[in-house]
Design an enzyme around this catalytic site. Structure first.
Site: not given
Length: 356
Positions: A9, A103-104
């Protein structure tokens, strides 16, 4: 063989990219999003979070909480570019990568390209490479399944690395506050509190049947995670289930003509994505948020695919007309398309409807 899952993350991703690219923003409270009274924070730097600013917060509230807050317009093309650079690093270790957003992502490193036996070592290497290549930090969670790995990545942010070992899993979950369970939102957590469920130990006391009675089909999932169990596989070919777009207005809309024009512009964003990817859908949903923040949706499912912009706007306006919104005040409108044709690349869905 014990399954080894890593959840990566990125830390305050959008805001961190802006601070990286603009040295004047470093060390300062930054919010990515609109600064207008109707704007919404898409991401907040950790300096801003100390003041209680967070994503999805109205910009006006964020500005009151942090008077020195600096608003920056989002640059999604840049965020996507950086995200692809990070994804390349993931694929150095495994092809079992399931992106959840820019983003993850989840990574299954049980068997990996570099034959590294320790998932913790892999996570450290990935974090280091991300830092060297992009200048950004990431937090990593490592465990035996997706639920535990996701939970672990939230334990030590930013720039953290946390491991939940197999023999620790059940005891760890017993002590975990219910609002920190991935997959249990604020509303559900509050409902569970009403039933005396405050942590994993409380949740374990409930049978599958009782949980399903009170929480529907998600009850089965809640029962499993209460014991630290999650049999979902890391899926590198995750199929998108819907495409949507929405807009929050500077001033509340009270006129139907204004709303129909707004719906048209919002639907245009959805249609452009559909046309570009040649993916169409059968279910169209209109989202309406009123001035008092009450929110409703209206949907229509057709027996064929919606393939042209005119049909899309006509259906959206038809759904809009079913709601009495004149003079009430609408602050947000959205359009979503689902029931997508991933397995059917012939967009002329209506030509495939047969009479029996």
């Amino acid at each position: 063989m014990v399954t080894k899952i890593i959840h990566i993350d990125m830390d305050a991703f959008y805001a961190s990219v802006e601070q990286r690219d603009n040295p004047e923003l470093r060390g300062k409270p930054v919010a990515v999003g609109g600064s207008s009274k109707r704007g919404v924070v898409a991401a907040a730097s950790y300096e801003a979070r100390r003041f209680g600013v967070h994503s999805a917060m109205p910009s006006a509230i964020a500005a009151r909480k942090c008077p020195d807050l600096i608003f920056v317009k989002p640059r999604f093309d840049q965020y996507k570019k950086v995200s692809l650079e990070i994804r390349d690093i993931f694929h150095e270790y495994t092809d079992l990568v399931e992106p959840l957003s820019l983003d993850e992502a989840y990574l299954d490193v049980t068997s990996n390209k570099k034959e590294i036996p320790s998932a913790t070592i892999i996570a450290r290497e990935i974090k280091s490479k991300i830092k060297n290549k992009t200048g950004l930090t990431a937090s990593a969670g490592i465990s035996i399944n997706k639920f535990l790995a996701k939970t672990a990545s939230d334990l030590d942010k930013p720039d953290g690395l946390s491991v939940i070992l197999p023999h620790e899993a059940e005891k760890f979950v017993e002590k975990l506050p219910i609002h920190k369970f991935h997959g249990i939102g604020k509303v559900t957590a509050k409902k569970m509190n009403g039933y005396g469920i405050y942590n994993g130990a409380d949740l374990k006391k409930w049978s599958v049947l009782d949980l399903v009675k009170r929480f529907g089909k998600m009850g089965e999932y809640y029962h499993k995670i209460a014991f630290g169990q999650d049999d979902r596989q890391v899926n590198p070919n995750r199929i998108r289930k819907s495409i949507s777009s929405e807009d929050t207005f500077e001033e509340d809309l009270t006129n139907m003509n204004e709303m129909e024009e707004a719906i048209r512009e919002i639907a245009k964003n959805v249609y452009q994505w559909m046309e570009k990817n040649q993916i169409f859908g059968k279910t169209l949903t209109v989202k309406i948020k009123f001035a008092d923040f009450k929110q409703i949706t209206r949907s229509k499912t057709l027996p064929y695919l919606i393939t042209d912009f005119t049909s899309m706007t006509e259906i959206a306006n038809e759904l809009l007309a079913t709601v009495n919104i004149e003079n009430i005040g609408v602050r947000l409108l959205g359009v979503a398309l689902s029931n997508l044709n991933h397995d059917n690349k012939n967009p002329d869905g209506h030509q495939l409807t047969l009479d029996f």
